[in-house]
Every structure is written in C-alpha cells, then in structure tokens.
Scaffold this motif. Structure first.
Motif, short mmCIF file in Angstrom:
data_model
loop_
_atom_site.label_atom_id
_atom_site.label_comp_id
_atom_site.label_asym_id
_atom_site.label_seq_id
_atom_site.Cartn_x
_atom_site.Cartn_y
_atom_site.Cartn_z
N ALA A 112 2.01 -8.10 -7.45
CA ALA A 112 1.07 -7.16 -7.89
C ALA A 112 0.66 -6.55 -7.18
N LEU A 113 0.33 -6.88 -6.43
CA LEU A 113 -0.43 -6.32 -5.86
C LEU A 113 0.10 -5.41 -4.04
N ILE A 114 1.28 -6.43 -3.83
CA ILE A 114 2.17 -5.96 -2.93
C ILE A 114 3.09 -4.74 -3.74
N PHE A 115 2.80 -4.72 -4.89
CA PHE A 115 3.72 -3.78 -5.31
C PHE A 115 2.95 -2.49 -5.49
N ALA A 116 1.52 -2.27 -5.09
CA ALA A 116 0.51 -1.43 -5.69
C ALA A 116 0.35 -0.61 -4.30
N CYS A 117 0.44 -2.11 -3.20
CA CYS A 117 0.87 -1.20 -1.51
C CYS A 117 1.91 -0.39 -1.97
N ALA A 118 2.95 -0.57 -2.18
CA ALA A 118 4.28 -0.07 -1.62
C ALA A 118 4.32 1.56 -2.74
N HIS A 119 3.01 1.92 -2.40
CA HIS A 119 3.04 3.61 -3.86
C HIS A 119 4.09 5.08 -3.30
N PRO A 120 4.70 5.44 -3.60
CA PRO A 120 4.94 6.47 -2.78
C PRO A 120 4.22 7.12 -2.28
N ALA A 121 3.07 7.58 -2.28
CA ALA A 121 2.40 8.38 -1.70
C ALA A 121 2.07 8.34 0.25
N ILE A 122 2.23 6.86 0.18
CA ILE A 122 2.03 6.15 1.42
C ILE A 122 3.62 6.16 1.89
#
Length: 414
Positions: A112-122
């Motif tokens: 879940a945290l990995i998907f969170a770090c894949a945020h499109p704004a990054i």
C-alpha cells in the motif's frame, strides 16, 4: 525481553532496520510530507535504541518502540523550528499517522505504501528510486547501480524529490482501488529493481539480499492477487520466478560462480519454473505484450534450451528485438548483442555493441565490459580483450564473479 549484550541489541536493531525501515519512515511522513525529516527522526530513534536496549532490555515490539521514539524526535524537531501554534497542528497530524494506514483495500501494508509513493505528482523518473529508498530501505549507491546512474546524482535527485513532497504538500496517502492501474508501472519497476539487487548475491549468503529478493516476489504475488487481469504483473512474477529458480545452481560446491550455460539443471527449482511457465501462458492470453512478458519469454527460451539441448537463438533474438524497441535499454542491447553472436558471429555482435558505445552509463557498467571482453576474445583481439576484462574485474562487486572473469582473462592466448 532482556538484552544480554550490546551485540544482541545491535542485532535486533539491524533486523528491524532491514525488515521495517521503509514502513516506519512512511508512517512518520504520511501526514507531514517530509520524508527527509522522518528519516532523521528514525535515525535518532535507532541511536537511542542502541543506547537504551542494552540497559533496559529489548522491547517485545521493537518497531512500536522505535516509532514512538521517532515520533517524539519529530515533535522535538518541530518545536525547535516553529511556533507553538504550528506545533500543535503537526502534533495532531503525527498522532493520526497509524490511523491513515488502517482502512485500505490493499491487503499488504508495505505494498500500500509503495502505491502511495507512486503518486502522479512526483517526477516519473524518481518514483521507483524513491520507493526503493523510503519503503524498501536501499541506500542511494545501490539504487544508483540499479538505474545505471552515479550515486551522487541519484542522491541529489532523491533529496529534491523529498523536498518537493514537503513543499508541494503532495498527499502521502493510500490510493483508491481505481487509482492503482495508473500507478502499476512504477510499482512493478520498483519491485523488479529490488529483486535485481537481492538476486545479485548469487549464493544467497547475504541474508538481507536474499530477503530482498523474496520480499519482491511476495509483493508481486500480492499485486497479481489485487490486479489479477494485469498481464505485466503476471509477466514480472514469472520473470522473477525463472531467475530465482536458478539460484541454487549459480554457485559450485566451492562457491565459484557458474554462468547460465554451465549450470546443472538438476539443481534448478523446477516447481518454481513450472509456476513461471503457467503465469507466462496466463499473461499471454491478454494479447497485450510488454516488457516483463518479453523478458520472461526470453527466460523461458533459455529454460527450454537447457531442458532439450536445442537452442532457438533466432526466436531469442526476435524477443530481444521487440524488447529493445519497447525499452531502449542499453542492458537489453548488450544481451541482444550476445544473442547476435550466437547467430551471426562475434564481429557482428561487436558492431551491435558499438551502436550503444556512446552511452555514458556504460562506462561503469560491468556487464558491458565483460561482454566486450568475451566477444573481442572470440575475434582474436587479445590485447583489447585483456583490457576489457581488466575493467570488468575492477567494476565487479562480487569476489566470486571477479575470480571467474580473472580466469577468463588468464585463459586468453597471446
């Protein structure tokens, strides 16, 4: 539980760092959006543990102990930097960190945290490296190696990414299920890079590396359960299983490196290979072929060659052609050149390598030099081959592989 010595306390802290570092950083940074500050606070918490645990005993739940201390360290940092009114707001945010991780459709918290770090704004180019550092705990040097980049450059990019998360207030939250497919490419890239780093320790003697490879496979399994109709997730899982199945054969009885062509197939994990074959077949039914499926198909071809004794190098080359067109990767180009050598000879393969020779990333990439050395030797260019081997040996981190390359170099006929 009592800690009988400082060594026991250190061993427990080391185990927690390997197992939970990224998760703890993610908890701390979930609301503050300041990953760098979270890492600083956690570092101080680990220092406190090494001081406190030998005297007061190792806690039953070391992760919770570290999180509690790190949260206090974070509060202290905020107090030093801001006014009391601002502190109160951030105190409430930090206290709510764990609550934000509870309600999610993703069955594994780390994923879940990995998907969170894949945020499109990054920035897309830094998403996977950020995941490797923040969630999986790799340092900048190892991440840089995985992406063919100088460690200093990778370190600077990671610092800038964390700064952007903090300044822009990018929401560090678990995405909704419908958001997951758009982030999947980044997640798979990070998982594969983590596996590659873990697989680099061929003998599996480094527990941290072996755990990293196993963690990558586990996370990809969860992805395929979460998104069962995504062919690239299936392809990546198959690819990693093909590779992991060969681990027992990658070292001889005395620890020497054994290349694929010389491995004892009886030592391969055929149950794992059968699973990989089934996954690849399942992925192929989607009629949507991409990178990981092609890489897995190449591994399948190598398995078939070793199983039957018959090599279809034309099929392998076609797969590499398609993969190179998709990825443009110099790593793929190197492997393609070695396939060219099997069909058209070493000189044609060297010409293929020359097409990517200007890529600056290859100057410090061992497989590039090792491939050149082997191909030059086949053409009789002994002096140039000797030099290429010398560079490859100097770049190799694994002593066993260095010795293998040195034996190849010594066997050159002047």
């Amino acid at each position: 539980m009592p800690c009988e010595s400082g060594d026991q306390a250190y061993s427990m802290a080391e185990g927690v760092a390997r197992r939970s570092y990224g998760k703890l950083v993610a908890f701390l940074a979930a609301r503050t959006h300041d990953v760098a500050a979270a890492e600083d606070a956690l570092s101080e918490a680990f220092a406190s543990a090494l001081s406190d645990w030998p005297k007061s005993g190792c806690p039953d739940n070391p992760e919770a102990w570290l999180l509690t201390v790190a949260r206090r360290k974070s509060i202290d940092m905020i107090r030093r930097q801001h006014t009391d009114s601002f502190v109160d707001e951030d105190l409430q945010q930090i206290a709510a960190v764990l609550d934000t991780m509870v309600d999610t459709d993703i069955p594994d918290r780390r994923l879940a945290l990995i998907f969170a770090c894949a945020h499109p704004a990054i920035d897309p180019e830094i998403r996977a490296p950020l995941i490797l550092q923040v969630i999986l705990g790799l340092d900048a040097a190892r991440i840089a190696s995985a992406f063919l980049m100088a460690p200093a450059t990778m370190g600077q990019r990671l610092v800038r990414a964390k700064s952007k998360i903090r300044k822009a207030g990018i929401p560090f939250r678990i995405p909704e299920r419908e958001e997951l497919p758009a982030r999947l490419d980044t997640v798979l890239e990070a998982i594969y890079a983590a596996f590659a780093e873990g697989w680099s320790n061929a003998a599996g003697t480094d527990v941290a590396d072996r755990d990293l490879a196993e963690e990558a496979i586990f996370l990809c399994r969860v992805v395929t359960e979460l998104l069962p109709d995504e062919p690239e997730a299936l392809g990546l899982l198959a690819l990693m299983l093909y590779a992991e199945a060969r681990r027992p054969a990658r070292r001889g009885s005395s620890g020497e490196y054994v290349p694929l062509a010389d491995q004892d197939v009886a030592v391969w994990n055929w149950q794992m290979i059968d699973e990989a074959e089934a996954l690849l077949h399942r992925a192929s039914t989607s009629n949507s072929i991409a990178r990981y499926q092609l890489e897995a198909a190449i591994q399948s071809a190598h398995v078939s060659r070793r199983r039957t004794g018959h090599a279809d190098w034309y099929a392998v080359l076609e797969l590499y052609d398609a993969l190179l067109e998709i990825s443009g990767s110099p790593v793929v180009a190197i492997n393609r050149a070695l396939a060219v050598a099997e069909i058209h000879g070493a000189r044609a393969a060297l010409e293929a390598l020359d097409e990517i020779a200007a890529d600056p990333r290859l100057a410090q990439y061992q497989p590039w030099w090792a491939a050149r050395a082997e191909l030059l030797a086949r053409t009789g260019a002994i002096h140039d081959s000797h030099h290429a081997y010398e560079v490859a040996i100097g770049l190799e981190r694994d002593p066993s592989v260095s010795r293998f390359l040195a034996r190849r170099q010594s066997a050159l006929v002047q």
